[in-house]
Motif scaffolding. Sequence first.
Motif, PDB file in Angstrom:
ATOM      1  N   MET A   1       0.876  -1.318  -0.074  1.00  0.00           N
ATOM      2  CA  MET A   1       0.023   0.130  -0.171  1.00  0.00           C
ATOM      3  C   MET A   1       0.967   1.328  -0.044  1.00  0.00           C
ATOM      4  N   PRO A   2       0.660   2.059  -1.075  1.00  0.00           N
ATOM      5  CA  PRO A   2       1.751   3.077  -1.086  1.00  0.00           C
ATOM      6  C   PRO A   2       1.331   4.302  -0.026  1.00  0.00           C
ATOM      7  N   ASP A   3       2.614   4.932   0.376  1.00  0.00           N
ATOM      8  CA  ASP A   3       2.223   6.028   1.457  1.00  0.00           C
ATOM      9  C   ASP A   3       1.424   7.239   0.605  1.00  0.00           C
ATOM     10  N   PRO A   4       0.449   7.788   1.190  1.00  0.00           N
ATOM     11  CA  PRO A   4      -0.232   8.717   0.486  1.00  0.00           C
ATOM     12  C   PRO A   4       0.549  10.169   0.596  1.00  0.00           C
ATOM     13  N   GLU A   5       1.503  10.400   1.705  1.00  0.00           N
ATOM     14  CA  GLU A   5       2.305  11.411   1.848  1.00  0.00           C
ATOM     15  C   GLU A   5       3.826  11.574   1.025  1.00  0.00           C
ATOM     16  N   ASP A   6       3.918  10.264   0.388  1.00  0.00           N
ATOM     17  CA  ASP A   6       5.109  10.121  -0.363  1.00  0.00           C
ATOM     18  C   ASP A   6       4.722  10.169  -1.918  1.00  0.00           C
ATOM     19  N   ARG A   7       4.814  11.244  -2.320  1.00  0.00           N
ATOM     20  CA  ARG A   7       4.479  11.443  -3.734  1.00  0.00           C
ATOM     21  C   ARG A   7       5.490  12.084  -4.526  1.00  0.00           C
ATOM     22  N   THR A   8       5.555  11.856  -5.769  1.00  0.00           N
ATOM     23  CA  THR A   8       6.577  12.463  -6.658  1.00  0.00           C
ATOM     24  C   THR A   8       6.524  14.035  -6.779  1.00  0.00           C
ATOM     25  N   LEU A   9       7.203  14.913  -6.767  1.00  0.00           N
ATOM     26  CA  LEU A   9       7.193  16.199  -7.118  1.00  0.00           C
ATOM     27  C   LEU A   9       6.830  16.556  -8.464  1.00  0.00           C
ATOM     28  N   THR A  10       6.055  17.371  -8.833  1.00  0.00           N
ATOM     29  CA  THR A  10       5.657  18.011 -10.092  1.00  0.00           C
ATOM     30  C   THR A  10       6.509  18.949 -10.517  1.00  0.00           C
ATOM     31  N   GLU A  11       6.590  19.203 -11.644  1.00  0.00           N
ATOM     32  CA  GLU A  11       7.357  20.365 -12.259  1.00  0.00           C
ATOM     33  C   GLU A  11       7.062  21.666 -11.495  1.00  0.00           C
ATOM     34  N   ALA A  12       5.980  21.843 -11.255  1.00  0.00           N
ATOM     35  CA  ALA A  12       5.355  22.939 -10.480  1.00  0.00           C
ATOM     36  C   ALA A  12       5.690  22.897  -9.308  1.00  0.00           C
ATOM     37  N   ASP A  13       5.732  22.022  -8.542  1.00  0.00           N
ATOM     38  CA  ASP A  13       6.412  21.865  -7.128  1.00  0.00           C
ATOM     39  C   ASP A  13       7.858  22.129  -7.119  1.00  0.00           C
ATOM     40  N   LEU A  14       8.679  21.795  -8.112  1.00  0.00           N
ATOM     41  CA  LEU A  14       9.841  22.098  -8.010  1.00  0.00           C
ATOM     42  C   LEU A  14      10.437  23.611  -8.331  1.00  0.00           C
ATOM     43  N   VAL A  15       9.410  24.039  -9.150  1.00  0.00           N
ATOM     44  CA  VAL A  15       9.416  25.556  -9.623  1.00  0.00           C
ATOM     45  C   VAL A  15       9.311  26.396  -8.326  1.00  0.00           C
ATOM     46  N   ARG A  16       8.373  26.067  -7.406  1.00  0.00           N
ATOM     47  CA  ARG A  16       7.833  26.767  -6.266  1.00  0.00           C
ATOM     48  C   ARG A  16       8.922  26.513  -5.143  1.00  0.00           C
ATOM     49  N   MET A  17       9.607  25.480  -5.015  1.00  0.00           N
ATOM     50  CA  MET A  17      10.574  25.403  -4.162  1.00  0.00           C
ATOM     51  C   MET A  17      11.894  26.268  -4.275  1.00  0.00           C
TER      52      MET A  17
END
Length: 84
Positions: free
Chosen positions: A1-17
């Motif tokens: 069962m995958p961890d709901p908090e462990d998600r791959t970052l999107t391109e938009a996430d990377l730009v925001r960081m």
Amino acid sequence: MPDPEDRTLTEADLVRMKRTPRVKIIRRALGLTQEAFAEQFHIPIGTLRDWEQDRNSPDRAAEAYLRVIARDPEAVRRALAPTD
């Protein structure tokens, strides 16, 4: 069962960081203020602030100098100490 908090970052996430500039990490690891770091390692305070605020990036020579400071700050301090 995958961890709901462990998600791959999107391109938009990377730009925001926000990326923390390497020089800021080095300075903080040494426990120095911007002023003290600039003075001890003979870097103009305005240049240091520009690097830390990502307004400008160190050139290759400055990157090499920062790498040496990170690895052996005492050697750099000795090398920059006034000679009598």
